[in-house]
Design a protein around this motif. Sequence first.
Motif, PDB file in Angstrom:
ATOM      1  N   PRO A  35       0.834  -1.203   0.000  1.00 21.42           N
ATOM      2  CA  PRO A  35       0.000   0.000   0.000  1.00 21.42           C
ATOM      3  C   PRO A  35       0.870   1.255   0.000  1.00 21.42           C
ATOM      4  CG  PRO A  35       0.079  -0.946   2.195  1.00 21.42           C
ATOM      5  CD  PRO A  35       0.780  -1.925   1.292  1.00 21.42           C
ATOM      6  N   THR A  36       0.305   2.343  -0.475  1.00 23.19           N
ATOM      7  CA  THR A  36       1.037   3.606  -0.576  1.00 23.19           C
ATOM      8  C   THR A  36       0.228   4.731   0.065  1.00 23.19           C
ATOM      9  OG1 THR A  36       0.034   4.372  -2.632  1.00 23.19           O
ATOM     10  CG2 THR A  36       1.897   2.839  -2.836  1.00 23.19           C
ATOM     11  N   PRO A  37       0.823   5.923   0.188  1.00 23.92           N
ATOM     12  CA  PRO A  37       0.056   7.070   0.684  1.00 23.92           C
ATOM     13  C   PRO A  37      -1.098   7.466  -0.232  1.00 23.92           C
ATOM     14  CG  PRO A  37       2.404   7.481   0.911  1.00 23.92           C
ATOM     15  CD  PRO A  37       2.260   6.238   0.086  1.00 23.92           C
ATOM     16  N   VAL A 132       6.450  13.838  -6.334  1.00 26.09           N
ATOM     17  CA  VAL A 132       5.566  13.425  -5.251  1.00 26.09           C
ATOM     18  C   VAL A 132       5.302  11.924  -5.321  1.00 26.09           C
ATOM     19  CG1 VAL A 132       3.362  13.872  -6.429  1.00 26.09           C
ATOM     20  CG2 VAL A 132       3.506  14.014  -3.947  1.00 26.09           C
ATOM     21  N   HIS A 133       5.241  11.367  -6.530  1.00 24.37           N
ATOM     22  CA  HIS A 133       5.053   9.921  -6.627  1.00 24.37           C
ATOM     23  C   HIS A 133       6.341   9.161  -6.302  1.00 24.37           C
ATOM     24  CE1 HIS A 133       1.005  10.542  -7.682  1.00 24.37           C
ATOM     25  NE2 HIS A 133       1.242  11.051  -8.868  1.00 24.37           N
ATOM     26  N   ALA A 134       7.473   9.816  -6.481  1.00 25.52           N
ATOM     27  CA  ALA A 134       8.724   9.228  -5.993  1.00 25.52           C
ATOM     28  C   ALA A 134       8.662   9.086  -4.477  1.00 25.52           C
ATOM     29  CB  ALA A 134       9.912  10.106  -6.402  1.00 25.52           C
ATOM     30  N   TRP A 135       8.150  10.120  -3.832  1.00 32.82           N
ATOM     31  CA  TRP A 135       8.001  10.055  -2.373  1.00 32.82           C
ATOM     32  C   TRP A 135       7.013   8.956  -1.977  1.00 32.82           C
ATOM     33  CZ3 TRP A 135       3.867  10.715   0.996  1.00 32.82           C
ATOM     34  CH2 TRP A 135       4.204  10.798   2.355  1.00 32.82           C
ATOM     35  N   ASP A 136       5.895   8.862  -2.684  1.00 32.58           N
ATOM     36  CA  ASP A 136       4.903   7.823  -2.387  1.00 32.58           C
ATOM     37  C   ASP A 136       5.541   6.434  -2.427  1.00 32.58           C
ATOM     38  OD1 ASP A 136       2.770   9.672  -2.237  1.00 32.58           O
ATOM     39  OD2 ASP A 136       2.332   9.484  -4.380  1.00 32.58           O
ATOM     40  N   ILE A 137       6.292   6.179  -3.492  1.00 31.47           N
ATOM     41  CA  ILE A 137       6.871   4.846  -3.687  1.00 31.47           C
ATOM     42  C   ILE A 137       7.968   4.573  -2.667  1.00 31.47           C
ATOM     43  CG2 ILE A 137       8.258   3.457  -5.288  1.00 31.47           C
ATOM     44  CD1 ILE A 137       6.617   4.762  -7.574  1.00 31.47           C
ATOM     45  N   ALA A 138       8.822   5.554  -2.433  1.00 33.83           N
ATOM     46  CA  ALA A 138       9.898   5.362  -1.457  1.00 33.83           C
ATOM     47  C   ALA A 138       9.329   5.132  -0.063  1.00 33.83           C
ATOM     48  CB  ALA A 138      10.830   6.575  -1.470  1.00 33.83           C
ATOM     49  N   THR A 139       8.329   5.911   0.302  1.00 31.15           N
ATOM     50  CA  THR A 139       7.721   5.777   1.624  1.00 31.15           C
ATOM     51  C   THR A 139       7.047   4.423   1.777  1.00 31.15           C
ATOM     52  OG1 THR A 139       7.369   8.160   1.752  1.00 31.15           O
ATOM     53  CG2 THR A 139       6.027   6.797   3.191  1.00 31.15           C
ATOM     54  N   SER A 145      13.479   9.104   1.534  1.00 31.24           N
ATOM     55  CA  SER A 145      12.775   9.953   0.581  1.00 31.24           C
ATOM     56  C   SER A 145      13.745  10.600  -0.390  1.00 31.24           C
ATOM     57  CB  SER A 145      12.009  11.055   1.309  1.00 31.24           C
ATOM     58  OG  SER A 145      11.516  11.998   0.374  1.00 31.24           O
ATOM     59  N   PRO A 146      13.497  10.472  -1.701  1.00 33.05           N
ATOM     60  CA  PRO A 146      14.318  11.174  -2.681  1.00 33.05           C
ATOM     61  C   PRO A 146      13.823  12.602  -2.930  1.00 33.05           C
ATOM     62  CG  PRO A 146      12.776   9.770  -3.836  1.00 33.05           C
ATOM     63  CD  PRO A 146      12.506   9.589  -2.356  1.00 33.05           C
ATOM     64  N   LEU A 189       4.355  18.379   1.040  1.00 32.99           N
ATOM     65  CA  LEU A 189       3.518  17.188   1.180  1.00 32.99           C
ATOM     66  C   LEU A 189       2.179  17.523   1.827  1.00 32.99           C
ATOM     67  CD1 LEU A 189       6.252  14.631   2.259  1.00 32.99           C
ATOM     68  CD2 LEU A 189       5.029  14.666   0.075  1.00 32.99           C
ATOM     69  N   ARG A 190       2.203  18.346   2.864  1.00 35.41           N
ATOM     70  CA  ARG A 190       0.945  18.713   3.521  1.00 35.41           C
ATOM     71  C   ARG A 190       0.058  19.525   2.571  1.00 35.41           C
ATOM     72  NH1 ARG A 190       1.158  17.531   9.007  1.00 35.41           N
ATOM     73  NH2 ARG A 190       3.271  17.431   9.906  1.00 35.41           N
ATOM     74  N   HIS A 191       0.681  20.381   1.769  1.00 36.14           N
ATOM     75  CA  HIS A 191      -0.098  21.155   0.798  1.00 36.14           C
ATOM     76  C   HIS A 191      -0.785  20.226  -0.207  1.00 36.14           C
ATOM     77  CE1 HIS A 191      -1.297  24.610  -1.565  1.00 36.14           C
ATOM     78  NE2 HIS A 191      -0.802  24.043  -2.649  1.00 36.14           N
ATOM     79  N   LEU A 192      -0.141  19.099  -0.496  1.00 38.56           N
ATOM     80  CA  LEU A 192      -0.706  18.125  -1.432  1.00 38.56           C
ATOM     81  C   LEU A 192      -1.633  17.119  -0.751  1.00 38.56           C
ATOM     82  CD1 LEU A 192       2.511  17.396  -3.539  1.00 38.56           C
ATOM     83  CD2 LEU A 192       0.678  19.035  -4.022  1.00 38.56           C
ATOM     84  N   GLY A 193      -1.891  17.322   0.537  1.00 41.08           N
ATOM     85  CA  GLY A 193      -2.793  16.440   1.260  1.00 41.08           C
ATOM     86  C   GLY A 193      -2.159  15.164   1.752  1.00 41.08           C
ATOM     87  N   ARG A 194      -0.829  15.171   1.846  1.00 42.25           N
ATOM     88  CA  ARG A 194      -0.114  13.979   2.300  1.00 42.25           C
ATOM     89  C   ARG A 194       0.484  14.201   3.686  1.00 42.25           C
ATOM     90  NH1 ARG A 194      -0.274  13.456  -3.112  1.00 42.25           N
ATOM     91  NH2 ARG A 194       0.190  11.444  -4.094  1.00 42.25           N
ATOM     92  N   ASP A 195       0.417  13.165   4.497  1.00 44.48           N
ATOM     93  CA  ASP A 195       1.017  13.201   5.825  1.00 44.48           C
ATOM     94  C   ASP A 195       2.506  12.885   5.686  1.00 44.48           C
ATOM     95  OD1 ASP A 195       1.913  12.840   8.402  1.00 44.48           O
ATOM     96  OD2 ASP A 195       0.461  11.281   8.921  1.00 44.48           O
ATOM     97  N   PRO A 196       3.397  13.823   6.024  1.00 44.27           N
ATOM     98  CA  PRO A 196       4.839  13.559   5.886  1.00 44.27           C
ATOM     99  C   PRO A 196       5.324  12.358   6.691  1.00 44.27           C
ATOM    100  CG  PRO A 196       4.433  15.891   6.305  1.00 44.27           C
ATOM    101  CD  PRO A 196       3.127  15.182   6.524  1.00 44.27           C
ATOM    102  N   HIS A 197       4.527  11.971   7.699  1.00 41.71           N
ATOM    103  CA  HIS A 197       4.922  10.849   8.567  1.00 41.71           C
ATOM    104  C   HIS A 197       4.095   9.593   8.280  1.00 41.71           C
ATOM    105  CE1 HIS A 197       7.236  13.868  10.648  1.00 41.71           C
ATOM    106  NE2 HIS A 197       6.145  14.578  10.856  1.00 41.71           N
ATOM    107  N   TRP A 198       3.529   9.516   7.078  1.00 43.68           N
ATOM    108  CA  TRP A 198       2.691   8.361   6.721  1.00 43.68           C
ATOM    109  C   TRP A 198       3.459   7.057   6.882  1.00 43.68           C
ATOM    110  CZ3 TRP A 198       2.995   4.305   3.323  1.00 43.68           C
ATOM    111  CH2 TRP A 198       1.805   3.596   3.069  1.00 43.68           C
ATOM    112  N   SER A 199       2.741   6.068   7.334  1.00 41.75           N
ATOM    113  CA  SER A 199       3.296   4.725   7.441  1.00 41.75           C
ATOM    114  C   SER A 199       2.177   3.728   7.166  1.00 41.75           C
ATOM    115  CB  SER A 199       3.861   4.476   8.845  1.00 41.75           C
ATOM    116  OG  SER A 199       4.190   3.103   9.011  1.00 41.75           O
ATOM    117  N   ALA A 200       2.542   2.622   6.528  1.00 45.82           N
ATOM    118  CA  ALA A 200       1.548   1.581   6.239  1.00 45.82           C
ATOM    119  C   ALA A 200       1.157   0.824   7.486  1.00 45.82           C
ATOM    120  CB  ALA A 200       2.099   0.610   5.194  1.00 45.82           C
ATOM    121  N   ALA A 201       1.988   0.920   8.519  1.00 42.25           N
ATOM    122  CA  ALA A 201       1.734   0.152   9.744  1.00 42.25           C
ATOM    123  C   ALA A 201       0.515   0.672  10.485  1.00 42.25           C
ATOM    124  CB  ALA A 201       2.956   0.243  10.646  1.00 42.25           C
TER     125      ALA A 201
END
Length: 201
Positions: A35-37, A132-139, A145-146, A189-201
């Motif tokens: 799963p991803t952000p 931003v999708h690089a961040w999604d995949i790396a996370t 994070s690249p 990331l927050r401006h894009l609606g993403r949590d910088p500390h997202w985790s799948a756990a």
Amino acid sequence: MSDGTISSGWDVLDDSHAALRTAVRAVPADGWHLPTPCERWTVTQVLQHAVGDQLGFAAALTGEPGPDFDPFDPSGRLEGVDPTAFLEDALTRSAKAWAAADRDAAEVPVPVPPHKLSPWSGAAACGLDAAVHAWDIATATGRPSPLTPELARPLLKVARKIVEPLRAYGAYAPALPPAQSDDATATLLRHLGRDPHWSAA
């Protein structure tokens, strides 16, 4: 570029392409269904979406065909497809299209509202999607994070120009409130609606 990849001539886009390339190359063999952000999307689906968007930006500039699939409804299947080669084809087409763009033009066509931007803003918008999708995949795959603060700063400038209309289409979630400890990456990331500390756990 030193590893044989094509340069677009726009630093913000080349750096964003490098970030996406780094993230995809680091996906482990068993990581494609993680799963991803991006809610409800796996790593494979994010890759497919990112590839489709790069092809869409290239097509807007060149008039050539865009993706032969819907980037907003990715299948999540890559049977018989090398993910790295799949990505490289899209990045090459995108870089070549932007390399040929008229830097002196008042506006160039882009596949996102308002559908025309200044050349720099257009290249940065294309880069924003990749980064931003690089961040999604790396996370999603537990990799560093690249998406660096140095890259995030110029991307935030274009994000503030183009993201609001895209939220209405569900391309981005509502912006999240800032935190005092945020660096430039977290702010973007927050401006894009993403949590910088997202985790799948």
